[in-house]
Design a protein around this motif. Structure first.
Motif, short mmCIF file in Angstrom:
data_model
loop_
_atom_site.label_atom_id
_atom_site.label_comp_id
_atom_site.label_asym_id
_atom_site.label_seq_id
_atom_site.Cartn_x
_atom_site.Cartn_y
_atom_site.Cartn_z
N THR A 101 0.84 -1.19 0.00
CA THR A 101 0.00 0.00 0.00
C THR A 101 0.88 1.24 0.00
O THR A 101 2.09 1.18 0.27
N LEU A 102 0.28 2.39 -0.28
CA LEU A 102 1.02 3.64 -0.24
C LEU A 102 1.62 3.87 1.15
O LEU A 102 2.78 4.28 1.28
N GLN A 103 0.84 3.59 2.18
CA GLN A 103 1.32 3.78 3.54
C GLN A 103 2.52 2.88 3.83
O GLN A 103 3.48 3.28 4.49
N GLU A 104 2.48 1.64 3.33
CA GLU A 104 3.60 0.71 3.56
C GLU A 104 4.85 1.15 2.82
O GLU A 104 5.97 0.99 3.31
N LYS A 105 4.65 1.71 1.64
CA LYS A 105 5.80 2.21 0.89
C LYS A 105 6.49 3.36 1.63
O LYS A 105 7.71 3.42 1.73
N ILE A 106 5.69 4.27 2.14
CA ILE A 106 6.24 5.39 2.90
C ILE A 106 6.89 4.89 4.19
O ILE A 106 7.93 5.41 4.64
N GLY A 128 1.85 15.16 -0.50
CA GLY A 128 2.24 15.62 -1.83
C GLY A 128 1.77 14.69 -2.93
O GLY A 128 1.37 15.14 -4.01
N ILE A 129 1.79 13.39 -2.66
CA ILE A 129 1.31 12.42 -3.65
C ILE A 129 -0.21 12.53 -3.80
O ILE A 129 -0.74 12.56 -4.92
N LYS A 130 -0.89 12.62 -2.70
CA LYS A 130 -2.36 12.68 -2.74
C LYS A 130 -2.85 13.98 -3.39
O LYS A 130 -3.92 14.00 -4.00
N SER A 131 -2.08 15.05 -3.25
CA SER A 131 -2.49 16.32 -3.84
C SER A 131 -2.10 16.43 -5.31
O SER A 131 -2.47 17.40 -5.97
N GLY A 132 -1.34 15.47 -5.80
CA GLY A 132 -0.91 15.50 -7.19
C GLY A 132 0.41 16.21 -7.41
O GLY A 132 0.88 16.32 -8.55
N LYS A 133 1.05 16.67 -6.35
CA LYS A 133 2.34 17.34 -6.49
C LYS A 133 3.41 16.36 -6.96
O LYS A 133 4.30 16.72 -7.74
N TYR A 134 3.35 15.15 -6.45
CA TYR A 134 4.30 14.10 -6.84
C TYR A 134 3.54 12.91 -7.40
O TYR A 134 2.43 12.60 -6.94
N ASN A 135 4.15 12.25 -8.39
CA ASN A 135 3.64 10.93 -8.77
C ASN A 135 4.40 9.88 -7.96
O ASN A 135 5.17 10.22 -7.07
N THR A 136 4.20 8.63 -8.26
CA THR A 136 4.84 7.58 -7.45
C THR A 136 6.09 7.01 -8.12
O THR A 136 6.63 6.01 -7.65
N GLU A 171 9.22 8.28 -8.36
CA GLU A 171 10.37 8.37 -7.45
C GLU A 171 10.17 7.47 -6.23
O GLU A 171 11.11 6.84 -5.76
N LEU A 172 8.96 7.44 -5.71
CA LEU A 172 8.69 6.62 -4.54
C LEU A 172 8.97 5.15 -4.82
O LEU A 172 9.62 4.46 -4.02
N ASP A 173 8.48 4.65 -5.95
CA ASP A 173 8.69 3.23 -6.26
C ASP A 173 10.17 2.91 -6.45
O ASP A 173 10.62 1.81 -6.10
N ASP A 174 10.93 3.86 -6.99
CA ASP A 174 12.37 3.62 -7.11
C ASP A 174 13.02 3.54 -5.73
O ASP A 174 13.87 2.67 -5.49
N LYS A 175 12.64 4.41 -4.82
CA LYS A 175 13.18 4.37 -3.46
C LYS A 175 12.83 3.05 -2.79
O LYS A 175 13.69 2.39 -2.17
N VAL A 176 11.56 2.66 -2.88
CA VAL A 176 11.11 1.44 -2.21
C VAL A 176 11.78 0.22 -2.83
O VAL A 176 12.16 -0.72 -2.12
N ARG A 177 11.92 0.21 -4.13
CA ARG A 177 12.59 -0.90 -4.80
C ARG A 177 14.01 -1.08 -4.26
O ARG A 177 14.47 -2.19 -4.00
N ARG A 178 14.71 0.01 -4.05
CA ARG A 178 16.07 -0.04 -3.51
C ARG A 178 16.07 -0.54 -2.07
O ARG A 178 16.93 -1.33 -1.67
N VAL A 179 15.10 -0.08 -1.28
CA VAL A 179 15.01 -0.53 0.12
C VAL A 179 14.70 -2.02 0.18
O VAL A 179 15.29 -2.75 0.98
N LEU A 180 13.78 -2.48 -0.66
CA LEU A 180 13.47 -3.91 -0.69
C LEU A 180 14.69 -4.73 -1.10
O LEU A 180 14.93 -5.82 -0.57
#
Length: 749
Positions: free
Chosen positions: A44-49, A309-317, A319-328
């Motif tokens: 989920t988005l929360q788990e990624k964060i 920022g993601i929920k408001s549309g300021k950011y897409n996901t 960059e987030l998915d790249d960060k999470v992929r690296r953490v995983l």
């Protein structure tokens, strides 16, 4: 009370039922990248964060629903730091978090022995595993640009080739235990004073030739799983979220597939943290990002502000998915690694490793009249002088402060070594730092002494008159403004009036041995009045035993200096050009984290250390690569495998090394390369190869050192690429940067 218990039980049952409704089974038979894709798709988005920022001082959260445990970091790089409370720097007060303190990395670099670097990393990894740590925050590979830099003792010297060669096996050894290295502090963190506000101005050539090679080697050769950003700025962006150093160079040019971790408190802005390469945020001081507030981890830049920022549309996901992929990927390399070995703590093998590294890293700087090793037949009365002979050095210095199972003090090591045959006396000589505490860890020593400097010196001199040998153990310590995180030294000279003490002792004895404890060079105006000078570094748990081993001759010193020992600060480029510590200027950039920054221009460019002194014909007190032995060596008969080298070829240099003395010892053959007729300004010579060899008395052996085209290249700013010019080069071979007597020419075609 009954109603409260019932409510709690119902809540627990509801939570359990909820978890049981959505069981998740991840296929652990697939390759790691497929498993990462699988896990990422389920999060989920929360788990990624959740996984990209801290949940305590030294941990980040896992994903319980998917079976990922929490991730635990801890400071190094010289030992596993004692545990602190969940949300405080104060010690947790545990009884099972003592460790072995290994020698500081300056000492490791001084061994010039990559196999010991591998042993170091593996031993540290074993201790980290036992303590439940998944990442050690180290090693440090920032370049020694000025001898005043407070954190130089945690690094590996001034030369990019030496540092690169020594960091790779450290990383490999540590990660072979399933514990991630976190190579720091990337990059240009070369002084400590105002470290959050220093904006480094440096040429691209100096950046790539001097300050980046060790990080690049750790990534490309060592395959480091994590890199820690530095506090300082480069191009007006903090290095924990820097478009140039992180996105363009680290992840782009070098293809780094690991995690970028912020230094603790090094993240300053959500927008830059999202876009400029940061993957995991730790240590942010936050109540809205200005001061500390307990358990405020959801307020981190990469936490609630990012989600909003993601929920408001300021950011897409993206960059987030790249960060999470690296953490995983980091999780699968560490906490989810089923082949991860078991660790152990404070073992005999770890103490043996610490002592071996210390023995090989101690540098014999001077030995007039062969006063060392100490002759037991002449040593009936030995006087030991100096606070550093009785002071614990494992506590203090900043984040590398440790809580050790034991630390052998120099005076105790010397008493154990010589006490059966000699009368050992002690005189304090000077009083320095008597605090003995860091973040709740206490040495338990009472070093208070109210006597005046005059009285202390008088006592030492009087006792020295009747001693066969006088061993003064002085230098620096890990108090503020010495060898310590957070501040730089204020002066190049020895503190606490030690110069007066040494001068006074030298007048009454012709067997004065000075042992310098430090991670930095110091001024030595009395050098020619002292028979022997030994550089012992901060060498950890086995300090006293190692110093005694060397002074007694049970260990033949073989260390070589990993930095130039200047006679004065003006002999150092950063000080000669008056570019340190920089110039303040106002800024309106909130992302800078301050209303002001310091522009520190590296005007000396590539001319750091011996490159500077040789360019300007400056004679240092002791040259880079210098180190003596209790035996003697000859290096002769230079042979080249060819007189020409092609760009895709290699060239081997062979010399014969002979132990011409009377005892077994080690010599380090050093290869420097000179571009005879370059199209651009180049150093007189640069280290491009070395090899350490142990020989018995009278034994000789051939030593081969091989280079390729990279040893001849420089960074071309016009093309933003490495380049080498056709033409003649010269190989210079010897045992120190100022002792390269063998020369051989060859051509690049």
């Amino acid at each position: 009370m009954k109603h409260i218990l019932t409510s709690c039980l119902l809540a627990m049952c509801a939570m359990t039922a909820s978890a049981q409704q959505t069981p998740v089974y991840l296929d652990d038979t697939k390759p790691i990248e497929q498993r990462i894709d699988d896990a990422l798709a389920r999060m989920t988005l929360q788990e990624k964060i959740r996984v990209i920022h801290a949940q305590s001082k030294f941990s980040s959260a896992g994903i319980p629903r998917l079976g990922f445990p929490d991730f635990w970091t801890d400071d190094g790089p010289h030992g596993v730091r004692p545990d602190v409370l969940w949300d405080e720097w104060r010690q947790a007060g545990q009884s099972n978090d003592s460790c072995v303190a290994f020698p500081a990395l300056t000492c490791l670099a001084a061994t010039w022995n990559p196999s010991l670097s591998m042993l170091y990393g593996k031993s540290l990894g074993e201790e980290a595993l036992y303590r439940g740590k998944d990442m050690i925050l180290g090693p440090g590979v920032n370049i020694n640009r000025t001898p005043l830099a407070g954190r130089n003792f945690e690094y590996m010297g001034e030369d990019p080739y030496l540092t690169s060669t020594m960091v790779v096996p450290y990383v490999q050894g540590l990660q072979s235990m399933g514990v991630s290295a976190c190579v720091k502090h990337y990059c240009l963190n070369n002084d400590e004073e105002y470290r959050h506000q220093v904006n480094v101005v440096v040429s691209d050539r100096a950046l790539h030739e001097i300050y980046l090679p060790a990080f690049k080697a750790a990534v490309e050769q060592g395959k480091a799983w994590a890199i820690m950003g530095a506090y300082n700025l480069y191009k007006n962006q903090h290095n924990c979220h820097n478009q140039y150093t992180l996105n363009r160079i680290l992840k782009g040019d070098w293809g780094f597939d690991g995690v970028v971790v912020s230094d603790w408190g090094g993240c300053h802005d959500t927008d830059q943290a999202v876009k400029n390469g940061l993957d995991m945020e730790f240590g942010t001081w936050t109540n809205g990002m200005s001061t500390n507030r307990s358990n405020a981890y959801d307020l981190y830049h990469l936490a609630t502000p990012y989600i909003q920022g993601i929920k408001s549309g300021k950011y897409n996901t993206r960059e987030l998915d790249d960060k999470v992929r690296r953490v995983l990927r980091l999780f699968y390399r560490t906490t989810m690694n089923r082949q991860r070995p078991h660790g152990f703590l404070c073992s005999e093998s770890h103490y043996d490793a610490a002592r071996l590294i210390a023995n090989e890293g101690i540098v014999l700087l001077q030995n007039r009249n062969n006063v060392l090793p100490i002759d037991r037949n002449k040593a009936k009365r030995i006087l030991i002088v100096g606070e550093n002979a009785i002071k614990m050095m494992t506590v203090g210095g900043g984040s590398s402060s440790l809580k050790v199972q034991h630390e052998i003090l120099p005076i105790d090591g010397l008493r154990a070594k010589f006490g059966n045959t000699a009368e050992i006396e002690y005189a304090r000589g000077y009083v320095g730092d008597v605090t003995g505490e860091f973040d709740g860890v206490k040495t338990g020593q009472d070093l208070n002494d109210k006597r005046s400097a005059k009285a202390l010196i008088a006592e030492a001199v009087e006792k020295a008159k009747n001693a066969d040998y006088v061993i003064m153990i002085g230098g620096l310590n890990k108090a503020g403004y010495q060898d310590c995180e957070g501040h730089d030294r204020k002066h190049y000279g020895l503190p606490y009036e030690q110069d007066r003490l040494i001068e006074a002792l030298a007048k009454v004895t012709d067997r004065l041995i000075y042992v310098n404890v430090s991670g930095n060079a110091v001024a030595m105006p009395w050098k020619d009045k002292v028979e022997a000078i030994v550089q012992s570094w901060f060498i950890g748990s086995e300090a006293g035993n190692a110093i005694a081993d060397v002074l007694a001759g049970d260990a033949n010193p073989s260390g070589k200096l990993p930095f130039t020992w200047y006679a004065s600060l003006n002999d150092c480029g950063a000080h000669a050009l008056k570019t340190y510590p920089g110039t303040w200027r106002d800024t309106n950039d909130k992302a800078a984290g301050s209303d002001k920054v310091i522009d520190e221009e590296y005007k000396e460019g590539i001319y750091v250390g011996y490159r500077w002194t040789e360019k300007h014909n400056i004679q240092p007190t002791f040259a880079f690569g210098h180190g003596l032995s209790y035996t003697t060596f000859s290096i002769s008969n230079l042979r080249l495998s060819s007189k020409e080298m092609t760009r895709d070829g290699k060239l081997t240099f062979t010399v014969t090394v002979k132990n011409t003395g009377t005892r077994r010892g080690a010599e380090t053959v050093q290869l420097y390369i000179k571009d005879i007729k370059s199209t651009i300004d180049r150093p007189v010579k640069e280290l491009k190869g070395f090899k350490k060899i142990w020989l018995d008395a009278g034994e000789q052996q051939d030593v081969d050192i091989t280079i390729d085209n990279s040893a001849l290249a420089y960074y071309d700013e016009a093309t933003n690429a490495w380049k080498s010019d056709n033409g003649e080069f010269e190989a210079l071979i010897g045992n120190a940067s100022d002792k390269t007597t063998l020369k051989g020419r060859f051509a690049l075609k």
